[in-house]
Every structure is written in structure tokens, then in C-alpha cells.
Design a protein around this motif. Structure first.
Motif, mmCIF file in Angstrom:
data_model
loop_
_atom_site.group_PDB
_atom_site.id
_atom_site.type_symbol
_atom_site.label_atom_id
_atom_site.label_comp_id
_atom_site.label_asym_id
_atom_site.label_seq_id
_atom_site.Cartn_x
_atom_site.Cartn_y
_atom_site.Cartn_z
ATOM 1 N N GLY A 150 0.783 -1.236 0.000
ATOM 2 C CA GLY A 150 0.000 0.000 0.000
ATOM 3 C C GLY A 150 0.811 1.280 0.000
ATOM 4 N N VAL A 151 2.144 1.181 0.092
ATOM 5 C CA VAL A 151 2.976 2.386 0.151
ATOM 6 C C VAL A 151 2.885 3.195 -1.141
ATOM 7 N N PHE A 152 2.993 2.521 -2.288
ATOM 8 C CA PHE A 152 2.952 3.262 -3.558
ATOM 9 C C PHE A 152 1.587 3.904 -3.765
ATOM 10 N N GLU A 153 0.533 3.182 -3.458
ATOM 11 C CA GLU A 153 -0.826 3.728 -3.603
ATOM 12 C C GLU A 153 -1.021 4.936 -2.690
ATOM 13 N N ALA A 154 -0.543 4.832 -1.456
ATOM 14 C CA ALA A 154 -0.658 5.956 -0.518
ATOM 15 C C ALA A 154 0.086 7.175 -1.048
ATOM 16 N N CYS A 155 1.282 6.957 -1.577
ATOM 17 C CA CYS A 155 2.071 8.073 -2.089
ATOM 18 C C CYS A 155 1.467 8.664 -3.366
ATOM 19 N N GLN A 156 0.796 7.840 -4.164
ATOM 20 C CA GLN A 156 0.085 8.367 -5.329
ATOM 21 C C GLN A 156 -1.036 9.303 -4.884
ATOM 22 N N ILE A 157 -1.753 8.943 -3.834
ATOM 23 C CA ILE A 157 -2.817 9.795 -3.288
ATOM 24 C C ILE A 157 -2.227 11.106 -2.776
ATOM 25 N N ILE A 158 -1.116 11.013 -2.060
ATOM 26 C CA ILE A 158 -0.439 12.211 -1.531
ATOM 27 C C ILE A 158 -0.074 13.149 -2.673
ATOM 28 N N ALA A 159 0.558 12.608 -3.700
ATOM 29 C CA ALA A 159 1.003 13.427 -4.831
ATOM 30 C C ALA A 159 -0.174 14.036 -5.586
ATOM 31 N N GLN A 160 -1.233 13.244 -5.796
ATOM 32 C CA GLN A 160 -2.407 13.756 -6.510
ATOM 33 C C GLN A 160 -3.089 14.888 -5.742
ATOM 34 N N ALA A 161 -2.914 14.905 -4.412
ATOM 35 C CA ALA A 161 -3.501 15.964 -3.597
ATOM 36 C C ALA A 161 -2.624 17.213 -3.557
ATOM 37 N N GLY A 162 -1.504 17.181 -4.259
ATOM 38 C CA GLY A 162 -0.656 18.366 -4.359
ATOM 39 C C GLY A 162 0.400 18.501 -3.280
ATOM 40 N N PHE A 163 0.645 17.444 -2.521
ATOM 41 C CA PHE A 163 1.675 17.476 -1.488
ATOM 42 C C PHE A 163 2.997 16.965 -2.056
ATOM 43 N N LYS A 164 4.088 17.592 -1.643
ATOM 44 C CA LYS A 164 5.412 17.057 -1.934
ATOM 45 C C LYS A 164 5.647 15.877 -0.991
ATOM 46 N N ILE A 165 6.508 14.978 -1.375
ATOM 47 C CA ILE A 165 6.886 13.850 -0.520
ATOM 48 C C ILE A 165 8.360 13.996 -0.185
ATOM 49 N N VAL A 166 8.631 14.067 1.124
ATOM 50 C CA VAL A 166 9.993 14.227 1.621
ATOM 51 C C VAL A 166 10.275 13.103 2.619
ATOM 52 N N ILE A 167 11.351 12.395 2.395
ATOM 53 C CA ILE A 167 11.746 11.339 3.323
ATOM 54 C C ILE A 167 12.759 11.919 4.296
ATOM 55 N N VAL A 168 12.507 11.699 5.593
ATOM 56 C CA VAL A 168 13.387 12.181 6.656
ATOM 57 C C VAL A 168 13.757 10.980 7.523
ATOM 58 N N THR A 169 15.029 10.615 7.505
ATOM 59 C CA THR A 169 15.427 9.356 8.126
ATOM 60 C C THR A 169 16.729 9.463 8.915
ATOM 61 N N HIS A 173 -0.658 3.881 4.583
ATOM 62 C CA HIS A 173 -1.908 3.947 3.820
ATOM 63 C C HIS A 173 -3.068 4.388 4.717
ATOM 64 N N GLN A 174 -3.128 3.855 5.935
ATOM 65 C CA GLN A 174 -4.197 4.262 6.843
ATOM 66 C C GLN A 174 -4.043 5.733 7.257
ATOM 67 N N ALA A 175 -2.814 6.184 7.481
ATOM 68 C CA ALA A 175 -2.589 7.587 7.831
ATOM 69 C C ALA A 175 -3.092 8.503 6.727
ATOM 70 N N VAL A 176 -2.788 8.139 5.481
ATOM 71 C CA VAL A 176 -3.222 8.949 4.336
ATOM 72 C C VAL A 176 -4.748 8.954 4.249
ATOM 73 N N THR A 177 -5.359 7.809 4.420
ATOM 74 C CA THR A 177 -6.825 7.704 4.388
ATOM 75 C C THR A 177 -7.448 8.583 5.474
ATOM 76 N N LEU A 178 -6.924 8.508 6.674
ATOM 77 C CA LEU A 178 -7.448 9.311 7.780
ATOM 78 C C LEU A 178 -7.269 10.806 7.514
ATOM 79 N N PHE A 179 -6.111 11.192 6.989
ATOM 80 C CA PHE A 179 -5.855 12.600 6.747
ATOM 81 C C PHE A 179 -6.789 13.189 5.706
ATOM 82 N N PHE A 180 -7.052 12.443 4.645
ATOM 83 C CA PHE A 180 -7.862 12.973 3.556
ATOM 84 C C PHE A 180 -9.346 12.733 3.718
ATOM 85 N N ASP A 181 -9.770 12.004 4.753
ATOM 86 C CA ASP A 181 -11.223 11.798 5.015
ATOM 87 C C ASP A 181 -11.855 13.050 5.567
#
Length: 188
Positions: A39-58, A180-188
Motif C-alpha cells: 500500500g505504500v505506492f498507492e498511498a504516495c500516489q494519493i499524496i502526490a495527486q492531492a498536491g503534497f510534496k513527498i519528503v523522506i526524513v530518516t 496507507h491508513q494515515a493517508v486515508t485518515l488525513f484525507f477523510d
């Protein structure tokens, strides 16, 4: 406190790597050991489609401890970013901190403003990418991730714990069981 980002126009999802994007097998630094969560790629596709940048901090204390090199980390990171690109997802930036104040060796043994729970990686990415931190989201699997986000002024914080059976609100973050659940919760 104004962090000099009042004119920022972008918003981002800041994602921890190990434990959020991939299974944390402990000091993952080889492609053969890198296992994306479902579900990581699907979640990130949703993030990107919503206009958010994706930044990895590790945090990457394995470099500081001498378990692997920055070159090995960079090679794995290039491969990982390419996997996202093949799924139509652009990773805007990868920030990492190789330092560890107690267990680092050589010049890696130091306190660092970028090592989570410090907010340095998020602040640097925000400056580089013109990100408005209070309109951004952080998803991590450790309390140090939550504190780094809070210390940077990120208001939407999601704590991923695979053992969570239900979503729970905490004092300042939401507990969930996957990106994936975090993304779903954020965009609900």
C-alpha cells in the motif's frame, strides 16, 4: 516562533523510511533487504495527486556506527526513489542524518540538529522546497519522529504502529497501523 517560512507555499508529507515505507529489519542498507510495505505506492500516489510534496526524513545511525557507508546509503536511496518513479510518484527530497552522539565513530559521533527528535531535517527541507510546515503532515513509527514534527511546527502527526488494532488520538498525534491508513485518515 517564526521559522522564516511565513511565505512558504508548498505543503508536504514528511515520511520516515524504516518502519513506514519499508519493513525495519534493522539498519537496512542493501536492496535485497529492502521490503516495501503493502500500500505504500498507492498511498504516495494519493499524496502526490492531492498536491503534497513527498519528503523522506530518516535517521541513519548505521552510517555513524560504521555498519555501512554513506555511499551504500545513497545507492539504496537512488534505487528506492527509482522504484517510486516507476509507480508515478516523485520523491521531492531525501534528508538523512548519519550522526549519533553516543555510538557514532569518528566525525559521526556528535550531537546534530538534524537527528530526530530534533527538527533539522524538516526545517532544511522546508527551506529548500518552500514548504509551509503547519500545513504539512509527518508520518513516523517512533516517538522521536513525532517530536521532530512537533518541534518543526507540523500539526498533523501520524504514529504508525503495526500492533495497533484501532486508530487512537493521543495528546498530539494520531496512532494508526500503516502509511496507507494515515493517508486515508488525513484525507477523510
Amino acid at each position: 516562533m517564526d521559522k522564516g517560512l511565513t511565505k512558504a507555499s508548498s505543503k508536504a508529507f514528511f515520511l520516515d523510511r524504516d518502519g513506514v515505507i519499508n519493513v525495519d529489519h534493522g539498519y537496512v542498507h542493501k536492496i535485497k533487504d529492502f521490503e516495501f510495505f503493502p500500500g505504500v505506492f498507492e498511498a504516495c500516489q494519493i499524496i502526490a495527486q492531492a498536491g503534497f510534496k513527498i519528503v523522506i526524513v530518516t535517521n541513519q545511525a548505521g552510517i555513524g556506527r560504521g555498519y555501512y557507508t554513506e555511499q551504500e546509503f545513497n545507492e539504496l536511496t537512488s534505487w528506492m526513489v527509482e522504484q517510486f518513479e516507476q509507480q508515478g510518484v516523485s520523491i521531492s527530497e531525501v534528508q538523512f542524518c548519519p550522526h549519533h552522539a553516543e555510538s557514532g565513530i569518528g566525525h559521526y559521533k556528535q550531537e546534530c540538529s538534524h537527528r530526530k527528535p530534533n527538527p533539522g531535517m524538516l526545517l532544511t527541507a522546508a527551506k529548500n522546497l518552500n514548504i509551509c510546515l503547519n500545513q504539512s503532515v509527518l508520518v513516523g513509527d517512533k516517538y522521536s519522529d513525532m517530536y521532530a514534527g512537533a518541534n518543526a511546527g507540523v500539526e498533523a502527526l501520524f504514529y504508525v504502529n503495526k500492533n495497533e488494532l484501532e486508530v487512537k488520538e493521543s495528546d498530539f498525534f494520531t496512532r494508526c497501523h500503516s502509511l496507507h491508513q494515515a493517508v486515508t485518515l488525513f484525507f477523510d
